[in-house]
Write a protein that holds these residues in place. Structure first.
Motif, PDB file in Angstrom:
ATOM      1  N   GLU A 116      -3.994  67.868 116.116  1.00 43.14           N
ATOM      2  CA  GLU A 116      -4.702  66.691 115.598  1.00 43.14           C
ATOM      3  C   GLU A 116      -6.198  66.700 115.914  1.00 43.14           C
ATOM      4  OE1 GLU A 116      -4.817  61.992 116.609  1.00 43.14           O
ATOM      5  OE2 GLU A 116      -2.830  62.889 116.416  1.00 43.14           O
ATOM      6  N   ARG A 117      -6.567  67.004 117.153  1.00 41.74           N
ATOM      7  CA  ARG A 117      -7.947  66.828 117.596  1.00 41.74           C
ATOM      8  C   ARG A 117      -8.785  68.106 117.620  1.00 41.74           C
ATOM      9  NH1 ARG A 117      -9.143  62.210 120.536  1.00 41.74           N
ATOM     10  NH2 ARG A 117     -11.230  62.831 119.921  1.00 41.74           N
ATOM     11  N   ILE A 118      -8.168  69.259 117.821  1.00 38.37           N
ATOM     12  CA  ILE A 118      -8.947  70.484 117.998  1.00 38.37           C
ATOM     13  C   ILE A 118      -8.915  71.360 116.736  1.00 38.37           C
ATOM     14  CG2 ILE A 118      -9.246  72.586 119.370  1.00 38.37           C
ATOM     15  CD1 ILE A 118      -9.899  69.927 120.870  1.00 38.37           C
ATOM     16  N   TYR A 119      -7.719  71.754 116.305  1.00 38.66           N
ATOM     17  CA  TYR A 119      -7.615  72.665 115.164  1.00 38.66           C
ATOM     18  C   TYR A 119      -7.594  71.935 113.829  1.00 38.66           C
ATOM     19  CZ  TYR A 119      -6.480  76.114 118.731  1.00 38.66           C
ATOM     20  OH  TYR A 119      -6.513  76.928 119.832  1.00 38.66           O
ATOM     21  N   ARG A 120      -7.178  70.664 113.844  1.00 39.48           N
ATOM     22  CA  ARG A 120      -7.085  69.827 112.639  1.00 39.48           C
ATOM     23  C   ARG A 120      -6.181  70.431 111.566  1.00 39.48           C
ATOM     24  NH1 ARG A 120     -12.849  68.593 113.923  1.00 39.48           N
ATOM     25  NH2 ARG A 120     -12.709  66.571 114.930  1.00 39.48           N
ATOM     26  N   GLN A 121      -5.109  71.053 112.061  1.00 31.02           N
ATOM     27  CA  GLN A 121      -4.055  71.601 111.207  1.00 31.02           C
ATOM     28  C   GLN A 121      -2.857  71.909 112.105  1.00 31.02           C
ATOM     29  OE1 GLN A 121      -5.479  75.174 109.406  1.00 31.02           O
ATOM     30  NE2 GLN A 121      -5.720  76.271 111.306  1.00 31.02           N
ATOM     31  N   PRO A 122      -1.676  72.086 111.532  1.00 33.96           N
ATOM     32  CA  PRO A 122      -0.516  72.407 112.370  1.00 33.96           C
ATOM     33  C   PRO A 122      -0.760  73.646 113.216  1.00 33.96           C
ATOM     34  CG  PRO A 122       0.179  71.880 110.144  1.00 33.96           C
ATOM     35  CD  PRO A 122      -1.328  71.959 110.120  1.00 33.96           C
ATOM     36  N   VAL A 123      -0.261  73.591 114.441  1.00 29.57           N
ATOM     37  CA  VAL A 123      -0.484  74.676 115.395  1.00 29.57           C
ATOM     38  C   VAL A 123       0.826  75.419 115.629  1.00 29.57           C
ATOM     39  CG1 VAL A 123      -1.145  75.227 117.757  1.00 29.57           C
ATOM     40  CG2 VAL A 123      -2.313  73.406 116.545  1.00 29.57           C
ATOM     41  N   THR A 124       0.806  76.718 115.408  1.00 27.92           N
ATOM     42  CA  THR A 124       1.964  77.562 115.726  1.00 27.92           C
ATOM     43  C   THR A 124       1.453  78.868 116.319  1.00 27.92           C
ATOM     44  OG1 THR A 124       1.971  78.536 113.520  1.00 27.92           O
ATOM     45  CG2 THR A 124       3.402  76.636 113.851  1.00 27.92           C
ATOM     46  N   ILE A 133       3.753  67.793 123.391  1.00 24.51           N
ATOM     47  CA  ILE A 133       2.682  66.787 123.375  1.00 24.51           C
ATOM     48  C   ILE A 133       1.330  67.479 123.227  1.00 24.51           C
ATOM     49  CG2 ILE A 133       1.490  65.051 124.782  1.00 24.51           C
ATOM     50  CD1 ILE A 133       4.293  64.470 126.041  1.00 24.51           C
ATOM     51  N   GLU A 134       1.148  68.568 123.962  1.00 27.82           N
ATOM     52  CA  GLU A 134      -0.131  69.285 123.909  1.00 27.82           C
ATOM     53  C   GLU A 134      -0.334  69.976 122.572  1.00 27.82           C
ATOM     54  OE1 GLU A 134      -3.708  69.507 125.561  1.00 27.82           O
ATOM     55  OE2 GLU A 134      -1.966  68.463 126.364  1.00 27.82           O
ATOM     56  N   HIS A 135       0.733  70.529 122.002  1.00 29.44           N
ATOM     57  CA  HIS A 135       0.628  71.117 120.660  1.00 29.44           C
ATOM     58  C   HIS A 135       0.190  70.055 119.648  1.00 29.44           C
ATOM     59  CE1 HIS A 135       3.013  74.864 121.669  1.00 29.44           C
ATOM     60  NE2 HIS A 135       1.986  75.317 120.979  1.00 29.44           N
ATOM     61  N   ASP A 136       0.767  68.862 119.740  1.00 31.00           N
ATOM     62  CA  ASP A 136       0.385  67.774 118.831  1.00 31.00           C
ATOM     63  C   ASP A 136      -1.083  67.403 119.000  1.00 31.00           C
ATOM     64  OD1 ASP A 136       2.993  67.748 117.910  1.00 31.00           O
ATOM     65  OD2 ASP A 136       3.570  65.961 119.059  1.00 31.00           O
ATOM     66  N   TYR A 137      -1.542  67.324 120.256  1.00 28.06           N
ATOM     67  CA  TYR A 137      -2.945  67.006 120.522  1.00 28.06           C
ATOM     68  C   TYR A 137      -3.868  68.074 119.908  1.00 28.06           C
ATOM     69  CZ  TYR A 137      -7.398  66.609 122.896  1.00 28.06           C
ATOM     70  OH  TYR A 137      -8.743  66.520 123.158  1.00 28.06           O
ATOM     71  N   LEU A 138      -3.548  69.336 120.173  1.00 27.28           N
ATOM     72  CA  LEU A 138      -4.382  70.414 119.646  1.00 27.28           C
ATOM     73  C   LEU A 138      -4.412  70.415 118.116  1.00 27.28           C
ATOM     74  CD1 LEU A 138      -3.384  73.291 122.089  1.00 27.28           C
ATOM     75  CD2 LEU A 138      -5.595  72.110 121.993  1.00 27.28           C
TER      76      LEU A 138
END
Length: 97
Positions: A68-76, A61-66
């Motif tokens: 969408e809202r913080i990095y504005r790209q997929p987070v890995t 859930i937190e990866h999805d939030y980051l």
């Protein structure tokens, strides 16, 4: 208030035994710090980055939030540290101590 039938001490011990994951939001844009604060992120002066402590079930859930809202790209590849009640208040895992 809902009554679970579980003794209070039993519930506290069960919660304390669950591992916690500290997710580090490395490279988060500085101008979005208010969004991170509102989400309960804390600043680590030692690592100079934001972090949040979560139950393991909340990581996706937190990866999805980051993403969408913080990095504005997929987070890995964000760093995450797993710790238990034994070391929860140790200065090695808690930069605030």
């Amino acid at each position: 208030m809902q009554v679970s039938g579980t003794l209070t001490l039993s519930a506290l011990l069960e919660t304390a035994r669950k591992p916690t994951v500290r997710l580090w939001a490395e490279g988060a844009p500085k101008e979005l710090k208010d969004l991170l604060k509102a989400r309960r992120y804390r600043w680590s002066p030692a690592r100079r980055t934001w972090y949040i402590d979560l139950d393991e079930a909340q990581i996706e859930i937190e990866h999805d939030y980051l993403a969408e809202r913080i990095y504005r790209q997929p987070v890995t590849g964000l760093p995450a540290d797993r710790f238990t009640a034994r070391d929860r208040f140790s200065s090695r895992t808690n930069p605030e101590l």
